[in-house]
Design a protein around this motif. Structure first.
Motif, PDB file in Angstrom:
ATOM      1  N   LEU A 133      66.060  59.110   5.173  1.00 13.28           N
ATOM      2  CA  LEU A 133      64.987  59.980   5.653  1.00 13.28           C
ATOM      3  C   LEU A 133      64.042  60.362   4.518  1.00 13.28           C
ATOM      4  O   LEU A 133      62.819  60.392   4.699  1.00 13.28           O
ATOM      5  N   SER A 134      64.592  60.623   3.333  1.00 10.63           N
ATOM      6  CA  SER A 134      63.745  61.017   2.204  1.00 10.63           C
ATOM      7  C   SER A 134      62.894  59.853   1.712  1.00 10.63           C
ATOM      8  O   SER A 134      61.785  60.068   1.208  1.00 10.63           O
ATOM      9  N   CYS A 135      63.396  58.634   1.835  1.00 11.25           N
ATOM     10  CA  CYS A 135      62.587  57.464   1.462  1.00 11.25           C
ATOM     11  C   CYS A 135      61.469  57.239   2.470  1.00 11.25           C
ATOM     12  O   CYS A 135      60.347  56.876   2.108  1.00 11.25           O
ATOM     13  N   ARG A 136      61.787  57.454   3.727  1.00  5.11           N
ATOM     14  CA  ARG A 136      60.808  57.233   4.789  1.00  5.11           C
ATOM     15  C   ARG A 136      59.773  58.349   4.831  1.00  5.11           C
ATOM     16  O   ARG A 136      58.599  58.116   5.125  1.00  5.11           O
ATOM     17  N   HIS A 137      60.208  59.572   4.524  1.00  6.69           N
ATOM     18  CA  HIS A 137      59.319  60.745   4.558  1.00  6.69           C
ATOM     19  C   HIS A 137      59.547  61.587   3.303  1.00  6.69           C
ATOM     20  O   HIS A 137      60.189  62.642   3.354  1.00  6.69           O
ATOM     21  N   PRO A 138      59.034  61.139   2.163  1.00  8.31           N
ATOM     22  CA  PRO A 138      59.286  61.853   0.906  1.00  8.31           C
ATOM     23  C   PRO A 138      58.632  63.226   0.834  1.00  8.31           C
ATOM     24  O   PRO A 138      58.929  64.003  -0.078  1.00  8.31           O
ATOM     25  N   GLY A 139      57.758  63.553   1.785  1.00  8.37           N
ATOM     26  CA  GLY A 139      57.150  64.877   1.790  1.00  8.37           C
ATOM     27  C   GLY A 139      58.074  65.971   2.286  1.00  8.37           C
ATOM     28  O   GLY A 139      57.779  67.161   2.126  1.00  8.37           O
ATOM     29  N   LEU A 140      59.202  65.593   2.887  1.00  8.13           N
ATOM     30  CA  LEU A 140      60.153  66.591   3.378  1.00  8.13           C
ATOM     31  C   LEU A 140      60.871  67.282   2.223  1.00  8.13           C
ATOM     32  O   LEU A 140      61.193  66.652   1.214  1.00  8.13           O
TER      33      LEU A 140
END
Length: 457
Positions: free
Chosen positions: A212-219
């Protein structure tokens, strides 16, 4: 003429008087109706719901689940064990897939009802289905954490360090054997052994947190609970609901620095292409051609998404998923695919009621801006790859070549006389098939444009 196909007698199972049987019971040699190509219909969907009701008789909270595989069965966080799931759906594999597809983030119940059995199988098995609410997961022995509490900075840092370790172990796609299980990283891929070894005894949600962090690093991963992480990792819709539904606009991917955005784009591309590890583009295109069962209405959208992806990709020729999708579009939805591709190279909209050839001539006569020219040069490179690897049984490679010549005209690439010579060759090629016919249309537009430009000089 009296029809020889018998009617089901009144009161027969699943039938009423006047309903035709789909099987041929006569000696006339009439073929039986192929029910695999017919929509399953509302009654079938109702049957799947009746079967699924048995799941809710066995539902459990996460904390009460035994260790092992399990399925989430709704968006309220109810689960059943894998064994219970299998017991319920035993001998109903098509109903199971239909129920998973319906209202689960991608297809509505009505859309599934209008699918044939073959289309249901393809939609479920093809790899593009990402369930939002009902999905498989696993519970491990160390899952003694609170599902609703944020994971905190310490765990988030450990996930980040593990990701850095995986990045250092990453290899290219062709370093693996075809069919080998691999996992994506921003730097490439790792095998199953490296993946399992890297995560070791970390809690089950840590892997989901990494993805998830790779796909959405803004989280802000440290602020998320395991339940939120698992749910969002399984559903883009859940991610969007979290970000926008709660007003956390500071956790979007819109304000990333260049390197972070590059890593995000590469991870997403590698994630899409993990299923093709060890295979070259020609092999991937052939695989997808063999698996293609017909346009269920989504191919045009998929081509649009793939075109935008390759234009935005730091490594467009490595995105075999997008390139093979464009190849499918050229072969099976040629007119819409050409409109999509050429539309990215123009600021001029197509005129109402004007045919494809005239539209292309008008667009070529317009003066492209810098953005259109950049797109044209990028698509020329992409289409060269597709042209070299596309199965040409239906003329898809020639259509790719003609659109590539169009891109060269817009981008100001290549010798104009040579471009005209190749376009003239395609425009006069014999043979049938919609892709080749569309290729002739595109090529003819190029010839008309170049002749007009040369005549005006």
């Amino acid at each position: 003429m009296i029809m020889a196909q018998p009617r089901k007698p009144k009161g027969s199972p699943n039938g009423t008087g006047g309903q035709f049987d789909h099987m041929n019971h006569t000696d006339m040699g009439l073929p039986a109706l192929d029910v695999s190509t017919q929509p399953v219909g509302g009654q079938f969907i109702d049957k799947t719901a009746e079967i699924a009701e048995k799941l809710f008789d066995r539902k459990q909270d996460w904390d009460d689940l035994p260790i092992g595989g399990c399925y989430r069965i709704n968006d309220f966080g109810d689960y059943v064990t894998e064994d219970d799931w299998r017991d319920v759906w035993d001998e109903h594999p098509l109903e199971e897939k239909a129920w998973m597809l319906a209202d689960n983030g991608q297809y509505t119940t009505d859309e599934v009802a209008h699918m044939s059995p073959a289309e249901i199988e393809h939609a479920y098995d093809a790899g593009g289905f990402h369930p939002a609410y009902v999905f498989y997961t696993e519970k491990y022995e160390d899952d003694d954490y609170d599902l609703d509490e944020p994971i905190g900075a310490t765990v988030a840092d450990r996930v980040r360090h593990t990701g850095e370790q995986l990045a250092g172990q990453s290899r290219e796609s062709m370093d693996f054997e075809p069919g080998e299980t691999v996992h994506a990283t921003p730097d490439g891929f790792v095998g199953e052994h490296e993946w399992e070894q890297a995560w070791g005894d970390q809690p089950a949600y840590a892997r989901a947190a990494y993805e998830l962090s790779c796909r959405h690093p803004g989280l802000h991963m440290e602020n998320l609970s395991p339940k939120q992480i698992i749910t969002m990792n399984n559903s883009e819709q859940a991610y969007e609901q979290y970000v926008w539904g709660t007003g956390r606009s500071n956790e979007t991917d819109t304000d990333l620095d260049h390197d972070t955005r590059l890593n995000m784009d590469m991870y997403r591309q590698n994630e899409r292409n993990a299923q093709y590890a060890g295979r070259d583009l020609n092999n991937v295109i052939c695989m997808r051609e063999a698996a293609y069962t017909g346009n269920d209405g989504t191919l045009t959208t998929q081509v649009r998404q793939s075109t935008l992806r390759v234009l935005d990709s730091p490594d467009p020729t490595g995105d075999m998923d997008s390139l093979s999708t464009i190849a499918l579009g050229l072969n099976h939805d040629p007119a819409h695919t050409v409109e999509m591709l050429t539309g990215q190279m123009n600021t001029m909209a197509a005129s109402e009621g004007v045919g494809l050839q005239q539209t292309l001539v008008q667009q070529l006569a317009a003066h492209p801006d810098a953005s259109a020219q950049r797109n044209a040069r990028a698509l020329s490179t992409v289409l060269t790859c597709v042209e070299s690897n596309a199965d040409d049984m239906q003329g898809a490679a020639w259509l790719s070549a003609s659109v590539r010549l169009y891109a060269d005209c817009v981008g100001g690439v290549g010798d104009r006389a040579e471009t005209r010579r190749w376009a003239q060759q395609i425009a006069t090629m014999p043979g049938g098939g919609q892709p080749l016919a569309t290729a002739r249309t595109v090529a003819s537009a190029i010839v008309l444009h170049i002749d007009g430009a040369m005549g005006a000089e």
